[in-house]
Write a protein that holds these residues in place. Structure first.
Motif, PDB file in Angstrom:
ATOM      1  N   VAL A 154       0.838  -1.203   0.000  1.00 53.90           N
ATOM      2  CA  VAL A 154       0.000   0.000   0.000  1.00 53.90           C
ATOM      3  C   VAL A 154       0.872   1.251   0.000  1.00 53.90           C
ATOM      4  O   VAL A 154       0.584   2.230  -0.706  1.00 53.90           O
ATOM      5  N   GLN A 155       1.940   1.242   0.773  1.00 56.25           N
ATOM      6  CA  GLN A 155       2.849   2.391   0.805  1.00 56.25           C
ATOM      7  C   GLN A 155       3.510   2.602  -0.557  1.00 56.25           C
ATOM      8  O   GLN A 155       3.708   3.738  -0.996  1.00 56.25           O
ATOM      9  N   SER A 156       3.860   1.498  -1.233  1.00 56.25           N
ATOM     10  CA  SER A 156       4.450   1.597  -2.569  1.00 56.25           C
ATOM     11  C   SER A 156       3.453   2.206  -3.555  1.00 56.25           C
ATOM     12  O   SER A 156       3.820   3.051  -4.387  1.00 56.25           O
ATOM     13  N   VAL A 157       2.192   1.777  -3.453  1.00 55.89           N
ATOM     14  CA  VAL A 157       1.151   2.321  -4.331  1.00 55.89           C
ATOM     15  C   VAL A 157       0.971   3.815  -4.084  1.00 55.89           C
ATOM     16  O   VAL A 157       0.853   4.611  -5.021  1.00 55.89           O
ATOM     17  N   GLU A 158       0.978   4.205  -2.822  1.00 59.64           N
ATOM     18  CA  GLU A 158       0.804   5.620  -2.472  1.00 59.64           C
ATOM     19  C   GLU A 158       1.937   6.473  -3.049  1.00 59.64           C
ATOM     20  O   GLU A 158       1.700   7.544  -3.621  1.00 59.64           O
ATOM     21  N   SER A 159       3.171   5.992  -2.922  1.00 56.99           N
ATOM     22  CA  SER A 159       4.323   6.737  -3.441  1.00 56.99           C
ATOM     23  C   SER A 159       4.275   6.844  -4.958  1.00 56.99           C
ATOM     24  O   SER A 159       4.554   7.904  -5.540  1.00 56.99           O
ATOM     25  N   GLU A 160       3.906   5.738  -5.606  1.00 60.70           N
ATOM     26  CA  GLU A 160       3.830   5.733  -7.067  1.00 60.70           C
ATOM     27  C   GLU A 160       2.744   6.676  -7.563  1.00 60.70           C
ATOM     28  O   GLU A 160       2.931   7.395  -8.553  1.00 60.70           O
ATOM     29  N   ALA A 161       1.607   6.694  -6.880  1.00 61.49           N
ATOM     30  CA  ALA A 161       0.515   7.577  -7.286  1.00 61.49           C
ATOM     31  C   ALA A 161       0.916   9.039  -7.138  1.00 61.49           C
ATOM     32  O   ALA A 161       0.607   9.870  -7.996  1.00 61.49           O
ATOM     33  N   ALA A 162       1.612   9.364  -6.046  1.00 60.83           N
ATOM     34  CA  ALA A 162       2.054  10.749  -5.843  1.00 60.83           C
ATOM     35  C   ALA A 162       3.044  11.174  -6.932  1.00 60.83           C
ATOM     36  O   ALA A 162       3.084  12.344  -7.333  1.00 60.83           O
ATOM     37  N   ALA A 163       3.830  10.207  -7.444  1.00 63.21           N
ATOM     38  CA  ALA A 163       4.796  10.525  -8.498  1.00 63.21           C
ATOM     39  C   ALA A 163       4.116  10.846  -9.821  1.00 63.21           C
ATOM     40  O   ALA A 163       4.727  11.488 -10.685  1.00 63.21           O
ATOM     41  N   PHE A 164       2.869  10.420  -9.991  1.00 61.75           N
ATOM     42  CA  PHE A 164       2.152  10.726 -11.231  1.00 61.75           C
ATOM     43  C   PHE A 164       1.993  12.237 -11.409  1.00 61.75           C
ATOM     44  O   PHE A 164       2.038  12.746 -12.532  1.00 61.75           O
ATOM     45  N   PHE A 165       1.778  12.961 -10.306  1.00 65.46           N
ATOM     46  CA  PHE A 165       1.664  14.420 -10.388  1.00 65.46           C
ATOM     47  C   PHE A 165       2.964  15.036 -10.901  1.00 65.46           C
ATOM     48  O   PHE A 165       2.949  15.969 -11.707  1.00 65.46           O
ATOM     49  N   ASP A 166       4.082  14.513 -10.420  1.00 68.45           N
ATOM     50  CA  ASP A 166       5.382  15.027 -10.851  1.00 68.45           C
ATOM     51  C   ASP A 166       5.587  14.777 -12.339  1.00 68.45           C
ATOM     52  O   ASP A 166       6.151  15.611 -13.053  1.00 68.45           O
ATOM     53  N   GLN A 167       5.121  13.632 -12.814  1.00 67.20           N
ATOM     54  CA  GLN A 167       5.240  13.301 -14.238  1.00 67.20           C
ATOM     55  C   GLN A 167       4.480  14.305 -15.099  1.00 67.20           C
ATOM     56  O   GLN A 167       4.982  14.759 -16.138  1.00 67.20           O
ATOM     57  N   ILE A 168       3.276  14.676 -14.682  1.00 67.77           N
ATOM     58  CA  ILE A 168       2.474  15.655 -15.429  1.00 67.77           C
ATOM     59  C   ILE A 168       3.157  17.018 -15.428  1.00 67.77           C
ATOM     60  O   ILE A 168       3.224  17.705 -16.453  1.00 67.77           O
ATOM     61  N   SER A 169       3.691  17.409 -14.283  1.00 69.21           N
ATOM     62  CA  SER A 169       4.376  18.703 -14.184  1.00 69.21           C
ATOM     63  C   SER A 169       5.593  18.750 -15.096  1.00 69.21           C
ATOM     64  O   SER A 169       5.832  19.751 -15.786  1.00 69.21           O
ATOM     65  N   ARG A 170       6.365  17.663 -15.114  1.00 72.52           N
ATOM     66  CA  ARG A 170       7.566  17.634 -15.965  1.00 72.52           C
ATOM     67  C   ARG A 170       7.209  17.741 -17.439  1.00 72.52           C
ATOM     68  O   ARG A 170       7.968  18.319 -18.230  1.00 72.52           O
TER      69      ARG A 170
END
Length: 472
Positions: A154-170
């Motif tokens: 679950v923690q891995s999923v949470e971290s990966e989901a938060a990284a999606f925002f960074d991907q859009i910003s980049r």
């Protein structure tokens, strides 16, 4: 103190109730909702050209350099001073604002709420599992190990989901940099093509984000309980049928198709020189005869006279040059257009197989896990192929950026022959890279077909005695 303790207990009980409702009701609804979104025309089978958008930056008219007209030639880029005479100067584009890609913006608007919800739901589950872990004891900790493994997932999923925002910003940062290059060098077509490639890559990335939210994350978390929802069960059965059709019918057809493509004239035995293309930038000649009494020019003078067979300019009388468009390499562009649909197809097929195997994995038990180890090993191989294939689109986009920089150097330093050779070497390298991509895609399909068919029985039924407890 007792009052505070009671409030903490109330919070824990409230959190447990929310978490159980999320698991048994919220997740099935979300899976169905995400599946419906991915079936809409915005995400399913959408052609790459549908996400292209005009940059509103036209190719400029021919520019006269060092001409003898009444008006002197412009020495620097004009800036817009109409708003204020103070502050940072801004570049004035001839047609006004170069808008962001509306198609991508619309997709981002659809995706972001689901990313946020996934982060919040994962956080809720994380707290719920943490509260359920009992005090530390010596022995009988198999159940606790399951809790800890689930918590780590679950923690891995949470971290990966938060990284999606960074991907859009980049993406928007990268696109802004490329559009500014188009504005600065509007006659270099490679920068324009780099923007096109970046938009296509982001569209596929957003599709993959939605698929990841639906497949790997929500469906993975949903294993906390048996899949009892009817719509979810219907989706699982549909997924199972599609996966087996893909393995036994589609994969052999795709392998034959790709093998024929790899053996075609465009990809095999083609000379490196066949992918060279003229840069539309002749070598200028310095005007040495200065009879008009003017000081010698600080920059090289160009002429509009006839180009010689050595690609140099003769008779620098009028000292004029037409700066025409430098087109992108058509040979490479044609190959990239042929390769990209196969890249997309492999990513989608790998994602489908990944979800199929995920829902076949049974609940955790102590022992009898040989079949499960085959499932997880196959799943890891598929995930590796999916990740590696996604990088192919990024590689194509980087090629156009690198070529645009080199072409701008050729335009700025037309006498330096090394920059011209660098463009040729880059084109040859990209041609070989595209050929290798096609070979790798074919090999990936062969590997997927081989590993899945060899282990098909164990993937479908990892535990013979407990087959009824499988989530499929």
């Amino acid at each position: 103190m007792p009052l505070q303790h009671n409030k903490v207990q109330e919070y824990k009980e409230s959190l447990k109730g929310k978490a159980e409702e999320l698991v048994f009701k919220g997740f099935p609804e979300t899976i169905v909702q995400l599946n419906e979104i991915l079936e809409t025309p915005s995400f399913k089978n959408r052609a790459f050209v549908d996400v292209h958008q005009d940059l509103n930056i036209p190719v400029p008219d021919p520019i006269l350099v060092n001409s003898h007209d009444d008006l002197p030639p412009a020495k620097k880029t004009k800036y817009d001073n109409s708003i204020s005479q103070e502050g940072t100067k801004v570049m004035a584009l001839p047609n006004g604002t170069s808008p962001s890609n509306k198609h991508i913006q619309d997709l981002v608007g659809i995706v972001k709420p689901h990313i946020r919800k996934l982060v919040e739901d994962s956080n809720l589950l994380k707290m719920w599992i943490s509260f359920m872990i009992p005090k530390i004891e010596d022995g009988n900790n198999f159940g606790v190990s399951i809790q800890e493994d689930t918590l780590a997932e679950v923690q891995s999923v949470e971290s990966e989901a938060a990284a999606f925002f960074d991907q859009i910003s980049r993406y928007f940062i990268s696109r802004g940099k490329l559009v500014s290059k188009v504005a600065k060098y509007p006659h270099i077509d490679d920068y324009r093509q780099a923007v096109v490639e970046l938009d296509e890559k982001e569209y596929l990335s957003l599709w993959l984000v939605m698929a990841e939210i639906r497949f790997q994350t929500y469906c993975g978390n949903h294993k906390l309980q048996a899949l009892g929802d009817n719509k979810v069960q219907e989706y699982i059965q549909s997924l199972k049928i599609k996966a087996e059709e893909l393995i036994f019918n589609r994969f052999p057809e795709k392998i034959v198709e790709l093998n024929n493509t790899v053996e075609s004239a465009n990809f095999k035995n083609k000379l490196n020189t066949d992918v060279h293309q003229d840069l539309n930038t002749p070598v200028p000649i310095r005007a040495l005869n200065n009879t008009d009494g003017l000081p010698p020019p600080k920059r090289l003078k160009y002429t509009n006279s006839k180009i010689s067979s050595e690609n140099t300019l003769e008779n620098a009388d009028d000292a004029k040059l037409v700066f025409g468009l430098v087109p992108t390499n058509k040979h490479i562009l044609d190959l990239a257009v042929a390769v990209k649909p196969h890249i997309r197809s492999l990513i989608e097929d790998a994602n489908l197989l990944k979800m199929w195997i995920t829902v076949m994995i049974p609940k955790i038990e102590d022992g009898n896990n040989f079949g499960v180890s085959i499932q997880t090993g196959t799943l890891a191989e598929i995930q590796s192929i999916e990740t590696g294939t996604s990088a192919f689109l990024d590689q194509i986009s980087k090629y156009y950026v690198a070529r645009g920089k080199l072409v701008s150097k050729v335009r700025k330093y037309p006498h330096v022959d090394d920059y011209r050779h660098a463009v040729k070497e880059l084109d040859e390298k990209e041609y070989l890279s595209l050929c290798l991509m096609m070979v790798e895609i074919r090999n990936h399909y062969c590997s997927l077909h081989d590993i899945v068919t060899k282990n098909f029985d164990k993937i479908k039924t990892p535990r013979v005695t407990n087959a009824s407890e499988s989530f499929c």
